[in-house]
Design an enzyme around this catalytic site. Structure first.
Site, PDB file in Angstrom:
ATOM      1  N   GLU A 177      36.613  26.804  83.034  1.00 40.92           N
ATOM      2  CA  GLU A 177      35.793  26.321  84.337  1.00 40.92           C
ATOM      3  C   GLU A 177      35.931  27.211  85.477  1.00 40.92           C
ATOM      4  O   GLU A 177      36.271  26.921  86.760  1.00 40.92           O
ATOM      5  CB  GLU A 177      36.859  24.981  84.922  1.00 40.92           C
ATOM      6  CG  GLU A 177      36.590  23.883  83.706  1.00 40.92           C
ATOM      7  CD  GLU A 177      37.479  22.688  83.978  1.00 40.92           C
ATOM      8  OE1 GLU A 177      38.223  22.583  85.163  1.00 40.92           O
ATOM      9  OE2 GLU A 177      37.619  21.751  83.036  1.00 40.92           O
ATOM     10  N   GLU A 283      35.319  19.236  74.244  1.00 45.04           N
ATOM     11  CA  GLU A 283      36.185  18.071  74.972  1.00 45.04           C
ATOM     12  C   GLU A 283      35.334  16.773  74.998  1.00 45.04           C
ATOM     13  O   GLU A 283      35.288  16.292  75.774  1.00 45.04           O
ATOM     14  CB  GLU A 283      36.174  18.555  76.227  1.00 45.04           C
ATOM     15  CG  GLU A 283      36.984  19.908  76.365  1.00 45.04           C
ATOM     16  CD  GLU A 283      37.939  20.366  77.746  1.00 45.04           C
ATOM     17  OE1 GLU A 283      37.918  19.478  78.614  1.00 45.04           O
ATOM     18  OE2 GLU A 283      38.187  21.536  78.039  1.00 45.04           O
TER      19      GLU A 283
HETATM   20  O1  9MR Z   1      43.534  15.980  78.983  1.00 43.59           O
HETATM   21  C1  9MR Z   1      44.223  16.799  80.118  1.00 43.59           C
HETATM   22  C2  9MR Z   1      44.980  15.804  80.998  1.00 43.59           C
HETATM   23  O2  9MR Z   1      45.964  15.189  80.233  1.00 43.59           O
HETATM   24  C3  9MR Z   1      45.412  16.376  82.194  1.00 43.59           C
HETATM   25  O3  9MR Z   1      46.104  15.197  82.990  1.00 43.59           O
HETATM   26  C4  9MR Z   1      44.297  16.846  82.823  1.00 43.59           C
HETATM   27  C5  9MR Z   1      44.943  17.859  84.214  1.00 43.59           C
HETATM   28  O4  9MR Z   1      44.055  18.434  84.670  1.00 43.59           O
HETATM   29  O5  9MR Z   1      43.699  17.832  81.888  1.00 43.59           O
HETATM   30  C6  9MR Z   1      43.124  17.471  80.961  1.00 43.59           C
HETATM   31  O6  9MR Z   1      42.351  17.923  80.221  1.00 43.59           O
HETATM   32  C7  9MR Z   1      41.290  18.889  81.049  1.00 43.59           C
HETATM   33  C8  9MR Z   1      40.926  19.988  80.430  1.00 43.59           C
HETATM   34  O7  9MR Z   1      42.259  20.812  80.412  1.00 43.59           O
HETATM   35  C9  9MR Z   1      39.931  20.957  80.962  1.00 43.59           C
HETATM   36  N1  9MR Z   1      38.664  19.889  81.041  1.00 43.59           N
HETATM   37  C10 9MR Z   1      38.964  18.703  81.625  1.00 43.59           C
HETATM   38  C11 9MR Z   1      39.992  17.953  80.878  1.00 43.59           C
HETATM   39  C12 9MR Z   1      40.149  16.608  81.136  1.00 43.59           C
HETATM   40  O8  9MR Z   1      40.804  16.555  82.818  1.00 43.59           O
END
Ligand code: 9MR
Length: 390
Positions: A177, A283
């Site tokens: 990101e 994702e």
């Molecule tokens: O799935 C992840 C969630 O459990 C966390 O709370 C969150 C915190 O930022 O991150 C989620 O995963 C993210 C991923 O690492 C990057 N892209 C967006 C995803 C969804 O937020």
């Protein structure tokens, strides 16, 4: 709107294992699954193993290793997915919250499960502005560290982490990101402020030093969208021009039921492919809940009114819309052989981050399996779409 096709044929016995991405691991997975399945009963015996429906794309899922305590979930993960991504356990704050103190146990557990079941692991993620300790790039006052100290911190983190998982991780989301949503190019992050724009190139170089055999990816959301894709293309081309290894562009694929349009997604995918990059959908989920009002923890009951309409399950017509959307997206993926992996962000609806985002505590339904791990109509649509493209 295209009709949802009736799913009629799902050859259970065929073990497809020739995916270039998964290679020998998938074959081992086929064998290991047999062993795993004998000790724990299959939670969804009516569903054919998802990843075996195709030899065109590796099919993965994100999960937390503690979810594997549930034997049904463990059997589900072993059965359907050839590639695993830890949802949180390889992020900087999970592995080195305190400088010099590494906590690998939870991530190691996921790696061990994957190895026992012949699955590949994607490392997620080495550098991200979120879920990262402040000490990496900032001093006690929150000011950027001097460039050389920030570079040392980033190098040590990447070397230690990618070194620890060397030979156990198929590839790394090196930087996550980095593209700005509103600004002209890169997101304003602690790493950018301390190091400068070349922090991305440096991160890729450090990752390659630590694990020369690992694939390296740049991962971001909405980079297939018109407003963001040219900036992302600029970044991955700069990486390539700098001589960095970059094996794929990771398009996260957090999509809604009604947006973005297929044409916009395909144009974005093609932009990277035409520039010579492989693409992974890293994702994936399709959010069927309404997106309006304010999100976040402070949302009031009034604001939530109408925003959580499917607490008792998806109505059949929405279930069908979700299935159609998934089928159309997979048809799109399969038009492009350069898309070599699709990872779902979660193993089932009950474990999706979308139950907490953008509004906490809703009942969401964005994946192929419901809360009881049962396949939804979208699952059968995806399997049929994959099988049709063989
Ligand atoms: O799935 C992840 C969630 O459990 C966390 O709370 C969150 C915190 O930022 O991150 C989620 O995963 C993210 C991923 O690492 C990057 N892209 C967006 C995803 C969804 O937020």
């Amino acid at each position: 709107m295209p009709l949802v096709r009736r799913s009629s044929r799902f050859p259970l016995a065929v073990c497809v294992h020739a995916s270039r991405f998964v290679g020998a691991a998938a074959l081992a997975g086929c064998l290991a699954l047999g062993a795993g399945a004998s000790s724990t009963s299959d939670p969804n015996p009516d569903a054919p193993p998802l990843h075996r429906a195709t030899d065109r794309v590796a099919i993965g899922a994100a999960l937390s290793p503690q979810d594997l305590d549930d034997p049904a979930l463990a059997a589900h993960v072993a059965k359907h997915f050839a590639v695993l991504t830890p949802g949180n356990e390889m992020k900087p704050d999970a592995l080195q919250r305190e400088q010099g103190v590494f906590t690998f146990e939870r991530a190691d557990r996921l790696v061990a499960f994957a190895q026992a079941h012949g699955q590949d692991v994607i490392g997620h993620t080495l550098v991200w502005h979120s879920q990262a300790p402040k000490w990496l790039f900032e001093d006690e006052n929150g000011d950027p560290l001097p460039r050389d100290i920030a570079l040392d911190n980033m190098r040590e983190h990447i070397h230690a982490v990618a070194g620890h998982f060397r030979g156990k991780v198929k590839g790394w989301d090196v930087v996550n990101e980095a593209i700005s949503d509103g600004g002209p190019y890169l997101r304003d992050t602690p790493a950018l402020r301390a190091i400068g724009e070349d922090y991305v190139i440096k991160a890729f170089q450090f990752a390659h030093e630590a694990d020369p055999d690992a694939e390296l990816y740049f991962n971001d959301y909405n980079i297939e969208r018109e407003y963001k894709r040219e900036k992302a293309l600029r970044l991955v081309e700069e990486l390539r021009d700098a001589g960095c290894r970059i094996d794929a562009v990771g398009i996260q694929g957090h999509w809604l039921l009604g947006a973005p349009g297929l044409e916009e997604i395909e144009a974005g995918v093609k932009l990277f492919i035409d520039a010579g990059f492989e693409v992974h959908i890293t994702e994936m989920d399709v959010d069927p809940l309404p997106r309006r009002g304010r999100g976040g923890a402070d949302v009031t009951a009034v604001e939530r009114e109408g925003l959580d309409p499917y607490q008792d399950g998806l109505p059949p017509e929405v279930q069908q819309q979700l299935a159609t959307r998934y089928a159309e997206l997979f048809e799109l993926f399969l038009r492009h052989p350069q898309i070599t992996r699709v990872t779902f962000w979660g193993t089932d609806d009950g474990r999706s981050w979308l139950n907490y985002f953008p509004v906490r505590g809703r009942t969401n339904h964005p994946l192929l399996f419901d809360r009881e791990l049962q396949p939804k109509p979208a699952f059968f649509e995806v399997v049929e779409t994959l099988q049709d493209a063989r």
